[in-house]
Structures are given as C-alpha cells and as structure tokens.
Scaffold this active site. Structure first.
Site, mmCIF file in Angstrom:
data_model
loop_
_atom_site.group_PDB
_atom_site.id
_atom_site.type_symbol
_atom_site.label_atom_id
_atom_site.label_comp_id
_atom_site.label_asym_id
_atom_site.label_seq_id
_atom_site.Cartn_x
_atom_site.Cartn_y
_atom_site.Cartn_z
ATOM 1 N N ASN A 1 6.365 -4.534 -8.351
ATOM 2 C CA ASN A 1 7.131 -3.295 -8.133
ATOM 3 C C ASN A 1 8.351 -3.623 -7.273
ATOM 4 O O ASN A 1 8.592 -4.763 -6.914
ATOM 5 C CB ASN A 1 6.234 -2.233 -7.487
ATOM 6 N N LYS B 1 -4.933 11.768 -0.432
ATOM 7 C CA LYS B 1 -5.200 10.335 -0.176
ATOM 8 C C LYS B 1 -5.829 10.135 1.203
ATOM 9 O O LYS B 1 -6.747 9.342 1.384
ATOM 10 C CB LYS B 1 -3.881 9.550 -0.215
#
Ligand code: PMT
Length: 402
Positions: free
Chosen positions: A211, A338
């Site tokens: 990424n 999360k």
C-alpha cells in the site's frame, strides 16, 4: 496547542561556510514558530550572507563585534550569553569547531560560547573528506564531551561536488531538532513499542502486494516519544525514511515478520502503538518463478493475515494499546467499532480519502477516541500531530499500577 518554540530565546551564530545562506530560512522558520531569535555573525559569515538580511528576518540588530557600544555595558557577549536559552552555531565549519573545542575567545562567538550557561549546539557543514579528518573528529569528540549537542551532518551531494557526510542539516530539520530539545523529558523509564510503514506480501520473485504508506506518521510518533525521554522500539516495514535518532529499529518486510517482531518484543512494554498499514491479505501461494502473462485474466487467491494489534491487545499483561484506523467513509463509526472489537485503549483515525493528509502526505488530521473521551487534531504537519497524540496517550495511560 501552544507551540513549544513560542518565546524561546535562541541565538543563531552564523559562521563562514557556503551553507550560511540556509540560515535565512532557518531564522524565518524559527520566527514563524514564535521563537525570539538573535543573530551573531562571524567576520567570514558576513562574506557569505549580509547582516542586513539577517536583521530583516530576525527583526533584531545583528551582532558582529565582541565589544558592542549598543550593549548595556558595552559587552554584547555577556548580555547575549545571559539572554539565550539555546546557542546554535550554524553552519559550524571545521575551523569554528576547532575554535569552540579549544575555547578560543578572540571574537564575539568564541566569547559568547564560553560565557553562556545556555544549551550549546552546532550544526556541522564541511567537505566530506574534511569531516572525516582525524583532527575534525577529535574536535567533534571534544565538543560532545563538553556536553555540546551536535546536530548532523547529513550525507549527500555537497556544494563542492563530493558526495558523503558533511552536509548541514536542512533548516526545517534543524527547527525540529530545536523543538525536540525544548520538549519536556518526562518519559524516562517508559518503554514504547510501535509499528510503522507498509508491509509487502510476496506474490512471486519479482512482485508483491502493498500500500501507499510512507511510514512518516509512525516515525513521527516514535520521535515524539523519544524526544520526551522514552525508550522506543520501532518495528518498521520497508520505507525510505532515515531511522529516527535514539530509536531502536527493527526492519521487517511482511505482516508475518511484523507480527513475530512485535510479539517477541512485548515483554516490559508500557505502551504499544500500531500505526503500520499492515496488509490485511497475502497471496495464498508464493509462486516459485515469475508469473508469466499467458492468460487474459489472472485470479489471485488471498488469505487473511493475522491482526497484530488484536494479538497485542489479547496478551495477559498487555500494555496500553493504541490502534490506528485508516478509513474512507463512516470514519468515526468504523474507528469506534475497531476500538471495541480489538479491545483497544485508544484509537487514532484518519480520513484517508481527504487530499493532502493520510498516506504518503506530509500532513495529517486525526480524531482520537478513548474510553469516555475523544479529541480532534486538525490538519497539521505529521510531527505536530504526533506530539499531540503522544500528549493524549500520556494523559490516558495510568501507569503500571493501574
Ligand atoms: O505512513 P504514512 O504515509 O505516514 O501514512 C500514515 C497512515 C495513513 C498509514 C497512518 O496514519 C494510518 O492510518 N495507519 C493505519 C493504517 C491501517 O492499516 O489502518 P487499518 O484501519 O487498516 O488497520 C487498523 C489497525 O489495525 C491499525 O492500527 C493497523 O496497524 C492494525 N492492523 C491491521 C491489520 C493487521 N493485519 N494487523 C494490524 O495490526
């Protein structure tokens, strides 16, 4: 947040090297941050850049002579020595380093250097061969022994065409060094472990999945802890950043390596920060040879990587665990989810769909959540965001007795 450099009293002492022109930028940036700057110039510095330029940028008269009729008692060096919190000699030539190391007091800079109780720092700049010369290295060692901070030099292309160590640190990096120097050293004894950067998941001998993470955000958080005195270990994926000074570096490539490097270093860690952009999936199989483009379409089979953050948070004697969240929609809701799912103490989320922040940007903007609280950190250079985040972590971390 009040800038740590606001109203700090800094003497910039310019000496006669080609890098003297960079002091114009340095003084400007220090002034932008609210510092009070007074400039001292040696006779040879005035050959490279004019006192008038430095006066205009600092907003103060420039000091060039030992005996100064404008100073209260005609002794400019004593007045400046008492006024300063930091004296930074920049660029510090080989000649200047020799004079300072031997205590020569034959001009304003030499006398000020001996008369001050302020922190003293030099930013060396010279030809790479000169820097390596035994005499210069002896003077460098003597200055260190005298408690002088030596910032740089860095390596790279030099004005003379040589390549190697001896380049003056860039003005913005020097401003960061100065800011770091003024940070309170209140984290001695604290052990911090961080992850940063991307991971690379091999597909075949020449390709990988990854990424856009540059690692900068995590490196800044590591530096922000280190400059406050913490003992910092940084597990980093492949990036092209120089390692932050004073930080223990562990280089890894894949998510599996990052997991192993993290878990094996958790013992005795007080705070863990997972800022790495860890690959969520890796190729199920690593092709032994380069995949040939024989087919019109290629389907890759991927499998989940292990979640490093969640693994840290489930340890019996877990540290204070701070996760990051990179989201492009429902940023706060996804981050809160999360934090709950991974049993985190704190989460720092960024909206990476916004231009100019997040992945591979110099700036970031974050929202931080913790149990019963949250705080927005508006767009700022990543180093500023990192310092604010570290401040918040320290407020929430209750220490080993909690
Ligand atoms: O590196 P820069 O160019 O400076 O960019 C900074 C950044 C955008 C990468 C950084 O600010 C950031 O958001 N880092 C987290 C990126 C990420 O992967 O977020 P996530 O929402 O996918 O993951 C959530 C958390 O789980 C993260 O703390 C991550 O480190 C962790 N994780 C994810 C997957 C995995 N297998 N293991 C993990 O530990």
């Amino acid at each position: 947040m009040v800038d740590i450099l606001l109203q700090r009293r800094i003497v910039i002492a310019i000496t006669g090297g080609i890098a003297a022109y960079k002091c114009a930028e340095l003084v400007r940036r220090l002034k932008d941050r609210g510092a009070e700057v007074r400039v001292v110039m040696t006779a040879s510095a005035c050959e490279f850049i004019t006192p008038l330029t430095m006066q205009a940028l600092s907003g103060e008269p420039v000091h060039t002579h030992l005996l100064d009729p404008r100073a209260e008692q005609g002794m400019g060096h004593i007045e400046l020595a008492r006024w300063a919190e930091l004296v930074l000699v920049v660029p510090a030539t080989a000649h200047t380093m020799a004079r300072l190391a031997h205590g020569w007091a034959d001009d304003l800079l030499g006398s000020l250097w001996l008369a001050t109780t302020a922190i003293r720092a030099v930013a060396p700049a010279m030809n790479q061969q000169m820097w390596k010369a035994p005499a210069v290295q002896r003077n460098y060692a003597n200055l260190l022994q005298d408690g002088v901070r030596v910032w740089g030099p860095t390596e790279g292309q030099q004005a003379c065409g040589d390549v190697g160590p001896g380049r003056m640190m860039e003005p913005m990096d020097l401003v960061e060094q100065v800011a770091a120097h003024f940070q309170p050293k209140d984290m001695h004894g604290l052990h911090v472990l961080l992850t940063a950067g991307p991971t690379q998941e091999k597909l075949d001998p020449v390709r990988y999945l990854s990424n856009y993470s540059s690692g900068l955000m995590g490196y800044c958080v590591a530096k922000a802890f280190q400059e406050r005195g913490a003992h910092v270990t940084l597990v980093s994926g492949p990036v092209s950043l120089p390692p932050p000074q004073g930080v223990t570096m562990v280089s890894v490539v894949s998510a599996a390596e990052m997991l192993e490097a993290t878990l094996s270093r958790l013992n005795g860690i007080d705070v863990f920060v997972g800022s790495a952009a860890v690959a969520d999936y890796r190729p199920r199989e690593l092709a032994q040879h380069k995949i040939k483009k024989t087919e019109a379409e290629l389907t890759l089979k991927l499998e989940k990587t292990e979640d490093i953050l969640a693994r840290v948070a489930e340890q019996p004697n877990k540290p204070f665990v701070v996760g990051f969240a990179a989201e492009t929609q429902h940023v706060h809701a996804y981050a809160l989810d999360k934090m709950k799912r991974k049993k985190l103490d704190m989460i720092a989320c960024n909206d990476v769909s916004q231009p100019g922040i997040g992945f591979a940007a110099q700036h970031n903007a974050m929202h931080i959540f913790w149990k019963n609280g949250d705080c927005a950190l508006p767009k700022a250079p990543k180093m500023d965001i990192a310092r604010q985040l570290v401040g918040l972590i320290m407020k929430q971390w209750k220490g080993p007795s909690a």
